[in-house]
Design a protein around this motif. Structure first.
Motif, PDB file in Angstrom:
ATOM      1  N   ALA A   1      18.535  28.426  18.537  1.00  0.00           N
ATOM      2  CA  ALA A   1      18.252  29.790  18.091  1.00  0.00           C
ATOM      3  C   ALA A   1      18.209  30.749  19.267  1.00  0.00           C
ATOM      4  CB  ALA A   1      16.924  29.827  17.349  1.00  0.00           C
ATOM      5  N   LEU A   2      18.556  30.269  20.476  1.00  0.00           N
ATOM      6  CA  LEU A   2      18.546  31.080  21.679  1.00  0.00           C
ATOM      7  C   LEU A   2      19.926  31.085  22.318  1.00  0.00           C
ATOM      8  CD1 LEU A   2      15.300  29.644  23.330  1.00  0.00           C
ATOM      9  CD2 LEU A   2      15.510  31.870  22.231  1.00  0.00           C
ATOM     10  N   PRO A   3      20.355  32.207  22.896  1.00  0.00           N
ATOM     11  CA  PRO A   3      21.576  32.184  23.706  1.00  0.00           C
ATOM     12  C   PRO A   3      21.356  31.288  24.926  1.00  0.00           C
ATOM     13  CG  PRO A   3      20.934  34.433  23.149  1.00  0.00           C
ATOM     14  CD  PRO A   3      19.787  33.559  22.787  1.00  0.00           C
TER      15      PRO A   3
ATOM     16  N   ALA B   1      17.887  20.536  11.311  1.00  0.00           N
ATOM     17  CA  ALA B   1      16.617  20.991  11.863  1.00  0.00           C
ATOM     18  C   ALA B   1      16.628  22.487  12.141  1.00  0.00           C
ATOM     19  CB  ALA B   1      16.293  20.231  13.152  1.00  0.00           C
ATOM     20  N   LEU B   2      17.806  23.049  12.332  1.00  0.00           N
ATOM     21  CA  LEU B   2      17.925  24.479  12.596  1.00  0.00           C
ATOM     22  C   LEU B   2      18.551  25.223  11.425  1.00  0.00           C
ATOM     23  CD1 LEU B   2      17.542  26.751  14.669  1.00  0.00           C
ATOM     24  CD2 LEU B   2      19.817  26.221  15.568  1.00  0.00           C
TER      25      LEU B   2
ATOM     26  N   LEU C   1      11.159  26.599   6.219  1.00  0.00           N
ATOM     27  CA  LEU C   1      10.439  26.970   7.434  1.00  0.00           C
ATOM     28  C   LEU C   1      10.943  26.068   8.554  1.00  0.00           C
ATOM     29  CD1 LEU C   1       6.797  27.209   6.024  1.00  0.00           C
ATOM     30  CD2 LEU C   1       8.311  29.133   6.571  1.00  0.00           C
ATOM     31  N   PHE C   2      11.084  26.616   9.755  1.00  0.00           N
ATOM     32  CA  PHE C   2      11.580  25.809  10.863  1.00  0.00           C
ATOM     33  C   PHE C   2      10.904  26.223  12.166  1.00  0.00           C
ATOM     34  CE2 PHE C   2      14.466  29.370  10.202  1.00  0.00           C
ATOM     35  CZ  PHE C   2      14.579  29.923  11.466  1.00  0.00           C
ATOM     36  N   VAL C   3      10.871  25.287  13.109  1.00  0.00           N
ATOM     37  CA  VAL C   3      10.312  25.547  14.434  1.00  0.00           C
ATOM     38  C   VAL C   3      11.100  24.738  15.454  1.00  0.00           C
ATOM     39  CG1 VAL C   3       8.591  23.701  14.240  1.00  0.00           C
ATOM     40  CG2 VAL C   3       8.189  25.622  15.814  1.00  0.00           C
TER      41      VAL C   3
ATOM     42  N   GLY D   1      13.083  20.095  17.448  1.00  0.00           N
ATOM     43  CA  GLY D   1      13.023  20.965  16.290  1.00  0.00           C
ATOM     44  C   GLY D   1      12.661  20.214  15.021  1.00  0.00           C
ATOM     45  N   LEU D   2      12.103  20.948  14.063  1.00  0.00           N
ATOM     46  CA  LEU D   2      11.745  20.392  12.770  1.00  0.00           C
ATOM     47  C   LEU D   2      11.890  21.479  11.725  1.00  0.00           C
ATOM     48  CD1 LEU D   2      10.542  17.940  11.195  1.00  0.00           C
ATOM     49  CD2 LEU D   2       8.296  19.006  11.532  1.00  0.00           C
ATOM     50  N   ARG D   3      12.487  21.134  10.591  1.00  0.00           N
ATOM     51  CA  ARG D   3      12.679  22.103   9.518  1.00  0.00           C
ATOM     52  C   ARG D   3      12.263  21.477   8.186  1.00  0.00           C
ATOM     53  NH1 ARG D   3      17.154  26.605   8.302  1.00  0.00           N
ATOM     54  NH2 ARG D   3      17.287  26.479   6.035  1.00  0.00           N
TER      55      ARG D   3
END
Length: 599
Positions: free
Chosen positions: A32-34, A133-134, A349-351, A365-367
């Motif tokens: 989720a990041l460049p 996960a994402l 929801l994801f992190v 990661g986990l979703r």
């Protein structure tokens, strides 16, 4: 595993000189990041605008064929249904994004690559491995993200014509101001094809706007539209014993997406919110079908909202968010509706934690996804990378899933509303070097695969399979004038109930690109080899068979005359006859003359 992959490793590693550093391309799909390709713990291939121009490629599918781990199958000439298999998985196990927006078809899942033009495309990011996960459903084997945003002002145009009635013209423009970025593209294409009723026409348009209202807040608008009309030149006879010409069998439709992204930074905290809608309408008609008039109209609509937040902490960058998706499908025939208002709703929801310390990179990661149709899924992913000088070692593990498609749930007589999600468990280990060399070994197990059960005549979760293999790639500038890229994929698949290989997945496949520049003249050659693979006879008794391997050569010569670049391209240079899908002849040799303009 055969010794052939080891031979390719030795060839790749010793043929080309080494560079000083790993690639510096920025990618946005693997996290989720460049992030830089050199730092990500993922298996990533980046196709740039320059790569597309070198090949004079008209469609995204044409450049995806050279990506290791991917296999493309097209049912005949340009515009026809085109499937993508990633690492031996099913064609509906790869998530497709346009500028980060999911565009996969909710009816029977997957995405038809037959009509995705390269006009306006700046970069294609291909991430292999489980990414539920994402991204949630369908990212079981990988993600393909097609990006169109350009940071520089400019104008490009192209016109070309070729054998068998090919006529193509397109233009794209970008204006990048201090606070506003606006871009747009348009293409019109016509193609008579290689036989009667093999014609194809397409109109594509896209546009985007981004306004940086303040240094920390921006809002945008992006839209894409494609319409098409094509003939389907062959069909089965009524007895199913032979393939015959079908001069009235037609298909047409439209595909469109629109999204509104909002982004804001608040110190060490930032968020972005995207609301979007994707629509697809398709019509299939054959007044001379063996069973009488056939007319089918399918309409699908998907609405999404996704919120992603980022916070810098001592434990790394924490990314969290949520997503909502609602899909509807209507399918109507001249005999009456198959179903109307078929729905599927998802909340998630994801992190993710991205942590870096010196030469060490970690992504965890986990979703959680919840569907009204079958319940919830948890999708974990863990990936690590260690950078040592000019080398990067990486490993990843993840679990992923695919939610039952609307058609699998509700199609008359065959649909099953009690279906569970398909599930996978995958791991990989890989090595990347500054020379441009990359090697990845992978293994995936698939359970609860949704198949049409011949005993009950409805869709059931009865399939199990595994896929494992090795991907090799090398991209190098050998000299200042000569550049090359190589790819090779070994894929071993097995359907566990029968022990048979999965259909249309070659065990061995590879490609070679060579580009030579001499003054103002560029000469480019692409060689694509597809090994033998299993398929099913397209006529009765529909038994399994083996399709022979084939090798296709494409070549072009481009001359740079200031802002104008005229070129000549020859597709299928040797005129080889082959079928990527049994029963559908692939295009023969064709010469194309064109000119590009850029400023």
């Amino acid at each position: 595993m055969h010794l052939r992959p080891l031979f390719f490793i030795l060839i790749f590693a010793t043929t080309f000189p080494l560079a000083a550093q790993l690639g510096e391309e920025i990618v946005v799909t693997a996290s989720a990041l460049p992030e830089k390709v050199a730092e990500t713990p993922a298996t990533v291939t980046v196709v740039t605008r320059e790569d597309i121009d070198d090949r004079a490629a008209r469609d995204i599918a044409d450049v995806l064929r050279e990506v290791p781990g991917l296999h493309v199958s097209r049912t005949g000439s340009s515009g026809r249904a085109t499937s993508l298999f990633t690492r031996g998985s099913n064609s509906n196990h790869t998530l497709v994004l346009w500028n980060g927006l999911e565009i996969t078809n909710p009816y029977f899942a997957g995405y038809d690559w037959g009509r995705f033009s390269t006009v306006g495309v700046e970069q294609v990011e291909v991430v292999r491995g489980p990414y539920s996960a994402l991204y949630g459903s369908e990212a079981m084997a990988g993600v393909v993200n097609v990006l169109t945003a350009s940071r520089r002002s400019g104008f490009r145009a192209l016109a070309e014509a070729g054998g068998h009635g090919l006529r193509n013209a397109n233009a794209s423009v970008t204006w990048a101001g201090s606070s506003v970025n606006v871009s747009g593209s348009l293409e019109k294409r016509d193609d008579d094809g290689f036989s009667a009723n093999d014609d194809f026409s397409q109109t594509s348009a896209s546009g985007s706007m981004r306004w940086n209202a303040t240094p920390t807040f921006s809002v945008g608008l992006a839209a894409r539209h494609t319409s098409y009309d094509l003939g389907i030149p062959r069909n089965l006879n009524g007895a199913g014993t032979a393939i015959i010409p079908s001069l009235q069998r037609r298909q047409d439709g439209t595909e469109r997406q629109v999204s509104v992204p909002i982004e804001q930074k608040l110190g060490r905290f930032s968020y972005d919110l995207t609301v979007a809608e994707s629509r697809r309408d398709d019509t299939f008609e054959d007044p001379e079908d063996a069973f009488g008039l056939v007319l089918i109209t399918t309409e699908s609509r998907t609405r999404r909202a996704r919120l992603t937040t980022r916070t810098e902490t001592s434990f790394g960058t924490i990314v969290g968010g949520g997503e909502y998706e609602h899909a509807e499908v209507d399918d109507v025939t001249n005999f009456g509706p198959n179903f109307t208002g078929g729905e599927r709703t998802e909340r998630s929801l994801f992190v993710e934690d991205r942590y870096g310390a010196g030469s060490f990179e970690l992504s965890a990661g986990l979703r959680w996804d919840d569907y009204e149709t079958f319940g919830s899924e948890l999708s974990p992913r863990l990936a690590v990378a260690w950078l040592a000088g000019s080398s990067k070692f990486r490993a990843a593990f993840g679990e992923a899933f695919r939610a039952p498609a609307v058609g699998e749930l509700y199609f008359p007589f065959a649909g099953n509303p009690d279906l569970e999600a398909e599930r996978s468990r995958s791991f990989e280990i890989g090595y990347d070097h500054a020379s441009g060399f990359s090697a990845t070994a992978f293994h995936s197990d698939y359970e609860d695969l949704i198949v049409f059960d011949s005993a009950t005549f409805i869709f059931q979760n009865v399939g199990e399979a595994e896929a494992q293999g090795l991907e090799l790639a090398l991209q190098r500038n050998i000299t200042s004038d000569l550049r090359a890229s190589l790819s090779y994929t070994f894929t071993d698949t097995e359907e566990r109930t029968t022990g048979a290989q999965l259909l249309r997945r070659p065990r061995h496949a590879g490609s070679l690109f060579l580009g030579y520049r001499m003054g103002i003249v560029d000469t480019n050659l692409v060689v694509q080899h597809t090994g033998a693979r299993a398929d099913v006879l397209p006529v009765s008794p529909y038994s399994r068979t083996t399709v022979e391997s084939h090798t296709v050569f494409d070549a072009n010569v481009q001359v740079t005359l200031g802002r104008f670049i005229p070129y000549v391209r020859v597709e299928n240079l040797t005129g080889v006859e082959y079928e990527e899908v049994l029963g559908y002849e692939s295009p023969g040799r064709r010469a194309v003359v064109g000119v590009r303009f850029g400023m």
